[in-house]
Every structure is written in structure tokens, then in C-alpha cells.
Write an enzyme that holds these catalytic residues in place. Sequence first.
Site, PDB file in Angstrom:
ATOM      1  N   HIS A   1      13.471  16.230  76.203  1.00 52.90           N
ATOM      2  CA  HIS A   1      13.501  17.323  77.176  1.00 52.90           C
ATOM      3  C   HIS A   1      14.377  18.480  76.709  1.00 52.90           C
ATOM      4  O   HIS A   1      15.144  19.064  77.473  1.00 52.90           O
ATOM      5  CB  HIS A   1      13.962  16.814  78.542  1.00 52.90           C
ATOM      6  CG  HIS A   1      12.988  15.878  79.178  1.00 52.90           C
ATOM      7  ND1 HIS A   1      13.239  15.245  80.363  1.00 52.90           N
ATOM      8  CD2 HIS A   1      11.758  15.458  78.780  1.00 52.90           C
ATOM      9  CE1 HIS A   1      12.215  14.473  80.676  1.00 52.90           C
ATOM     10  NE2 HIS A   1      11.304  14.593  79.726  1.00 52.90           N
TER      11      HIS A   1
ATOM     12  N   LYS B   1     -14.285  50.865  70.891  1.00 53.06           N
ATOM     13  CA  LYS B   1     -14.727  51.419  72.173  1.00 53.06           C
ATOM     14  C   LYS B   1     -16.241  51.381  72.289  1.00 53.06           C
ATOM     15  O   LYS B   1     -16.797  51.114  73.365  1.00 53.06           O
ATOM     16  CB  LYS B   1     -14.213  52.859  72.321  1.00 53.06           C
ATOM     17  CG  LYS B   1     -14.687  53.540  73.597  1.00 53.06           C
ATOM     18  CD  LYS B   1     -14.024  54.884  73.798  1.00 53.06           C
ATOM     19  CE  LYS B   1     -14.521  55.531  75.094  1.00 53.06           C
ATOM     20  NZ  LYS B   1     -13.780  56.774  75.418  1.00 53.06           N
TER      21      LYS B   1
END
Length: 510
Positions: free
Chosen positions: A267, A133
Amino acid sequence: MRALLSVSDKNGIVEFAQGLEKQGWEIISTGGTYKKLSEAGVKVIEIDEVTKFPECFEGRVKTLNPYVHGGILHKRGDEGHVAQAKELGVEGIDLVCVNLYPFKATIERTEDFGEIIENIDIGGPTMVRSAAKNFNDVLIVTDAGDYGSVIEALENKTDSLEFRRNLMIKAFEHTAGYDGMIANYMNKRFNQGFGEHQFITGKKVFDTRYGENPHQQGALYEFDNHFTNNFKQVKGEASFNNLNDVNGALKIASSFGDEPAVCIVKHGNPCGFAIKGDLLESYTEALKCDPISAFGGVVAVNGVVTKALAEKMNEIFLEVVMAGDFEPEALEVFEKKKRLKLFAQGTSKIVMADDSHDFKHVDGGFVYQNADCICDNEVKNAQQKSELTATEQEMKDLEIAWKVAGLTKSNCVVYVKDSAMVAVGMGMTSRVDAAQCALKKAKEMDLDVSGAAMASEAFFPFRDSIDAAAAAGVKAIIEPGGSIRDDEVIEAANEHGISLYFTTVRHFLH
């Protein structure tokens, strides 16, 4: 300048502390880290000298103290904060180096819930979050891999705001992953793994060239260092689609233990598969199933690619080859193909992670489930429903067809002959269409389906698919069973002299 060092993983911590000490930093530490640094000759201040309070409650409370968190959190550029810190006797802590209690290692080692609870870190995440922080004033280090770059940045005065911000992001990722792991474990232990929240976290391995399409970004993330430990990019840069195809090919190729299996995928769907005497023969037979679709496809090899196999593969354009490993001579052969990507695991056979769960994105969220498993005994224990018994080779073909079908998009029907796939229909809205599409493709490829085994990953709702299979010369069929018309299906198999087996397990893949 003062640094607080408190780590569970102590690899490299002595050298890091020595690097800080060399630059004039005071070192504060706790417990085992304090002992290790002291024994190494680092001048170190014990934490209770800072907190003015002893460690207590069997070490549960050590750093949860205003002298620690005030030292981390007060803003150095705020006159009010600085004045209050002076008034309270709070000295600044300008670097925090913390990694957390080994919760993951603990739950892998024991089921003792008391021990597991004690390995939930409280003070560590709190210090990490405090330092993150206040990253504008405090360096937060949670990764031993960053020790060298932090020392270098401090030496060269290059610990910029951007440098600190990157450490801050990594710190919040670290605590988020840690808390997610604990929550998931508790839900697994007490809620069958399906709690009110599900946390899915992964570590980036690399960016893909792009996503499914060039205008999309993409990246590969891993669980538990699976790719870092087991995959090596030997050649080329993989795309998002390559990785999806590789995943499908690997699952199928690795499903047969040590056998020399080769799977070709395009695919996301298999267009070739075989298990023959060696990998070269397996690839050659797999390619026969659909060489047109194999162009630009992905190949998974359950073994080591030789020079001869590489030369055979080089006869067509392939996107990716994934293997246990590659002989040096094989790599020389592949070097001629500039667009080919190669992945190796450095092993004799393919290694899979065997994830316990899987999930799929849906609009606004995801659906989550236990991972499907196509067990080796499903075919072995299948119920014979026909009068005719399959031969040994037919049973082998049924096993291959069953596993390939279960790992291919539904609706799916697979035909296998002499341990090689000769036809496949997948992703169809009708199972009859899947069966007929496969046979149509086999005919176009001039492949003889007569004598083949056939598998469907879900039951046949009508006898028409059995009639079509008989017309094509199919001799053995395996499916889950469970249709209200199973009797009609069994009757059709007996009429046509086909052996029929029910596994009682369905394997939809959507």
C-alpha cells in the site's frame, strides 16, 4: 490524389513515399525531405512549384501559403468550397505527413537560444492542424509507426472515417505535446519553471486492469519513453495500485547505487528493506521486518533475480516483483504463481528516470514542485550534535534509515540494525505515535531493536521520542534538526549515550 511529405525524422519516409507512389499518388515535398526522396528515385514535386513562391527568410516560410492550406482545408463535399478552389487554382492535398523540428533534441544539446528559436517549427504544426481539422477529407500522418497501416488502408480501401479520426486525434496530441514542451522550456529558462501555465503530457504505455478500485478505469502514461525503454512486462497485467507500490519500492531500492538492496512495499509504504551480502540474504532479512504485511506486497530487487531467490519469494504470495532482470531459471520458478506480475529492465541494476518535478492532484487542479532529492552526501555531511560518535556500521544504518524515512509517508520513523530495517512507523499524525507504533510492531514480530539506528524525516519537537528510543535500546539517531527544543533533544541523546546527527534537510512526503 496528392500527398505532402515534410518530416524532420526521415526514418521510413522513402518507403512510405514509394508505397504511395506505387498507388498513383503525386508526392509534394520540402527541403531535406525533397532531397532524400529525389535521391531515392521517388518522383517528387518541390513545394515552391505548388506555392508559386520561393522558400524565404532562411526557410522560415515555406508552406505558409493559400495553395498549401487551401489544398488541405477545403471541404470536398461542399459545392461552394469546390467551386472556389477551382476559381483560385487550388488543387487538393489529400494526405499530409509531417513530424516536427527536433526541439527536444535541440534543448538537450545546446543552450544557444538563437539555435533553439530556429528549431521551433511553425509551418509543420500549422499543416498538421489544418489536415487534422479536415480529417474527413485528408489523411494526417504524424507517426512513422503508422506508415505501414496507412499504406495498407489505402491499398484495401479501408481508410474509413474512424481510421482517419484516430489519426486526427493523434495529430492534435502531437501538436499539443510539442507546444506544451516549448512553453515549459521557456518558463524553465525565464521563470524558474513556474509560469502562468504548467503543461503535463504523457504517452500511454498500457491500460491497467482497473484503477484504485474495480469501478475505476486506469492507465499508465510515461514521460520521454521511460517505461517503453526501461520496463518490460515479463508476466501478468499490472493494476493501478501495483504501479503505485512499484514506484515506492523502486525509489527506495535504487537509492543505494550498486548495492544489493531489496525493498518490500505494501500500500505504498515499505514493510521491509535490507542490504546484505547478496540479494537472497537481503530479501530474507527484509522479509523479517513484517512478513504479515509483505503478504500480497510488491518487491523491488536492485539486481538480477536468481533461481534461489525466486524459490524463496515463492514461499509467500506476492503481487509484483520488479528487478533489474530475471535469470531464465527464476522465470520458470515464478511460472507456478499465476497471479504474480513480473517487471524487468533488462539491466544488472534498477534504472530510475530522476524526474526533475513532481505533482499531486488536489480538487480542481494540482500542486506542482521541484522533485525532492535525498542526496548521498546528506548523511556523510551530517552535523554531529552528541558527545558520542557513531560507529562505521551505525553510520551505514543511519544512511539506510534516513533514505527510507525520506521516501516514506510522513510522519515517519525508521529503525535499522545491521543494514536491515527492523521497524517502521509511517503516515502518522504524531511523530511520537510513529516511533511507538514501529516499536510495537517490532515487538510483535519478535525483532530486537536494541543497537539499532533511528531516523526521522523531520525534526523531533520534544525529547520524548529520544527517551522512548533509548528505552528500546537505540544507539544512533539522525534527523534534520531545526526545532526550538533541539537543545533538549541533544541533551537527551547525551544522557542516554546515543550518537545524534542533524542533516539540516527535511524530507516531508505527503
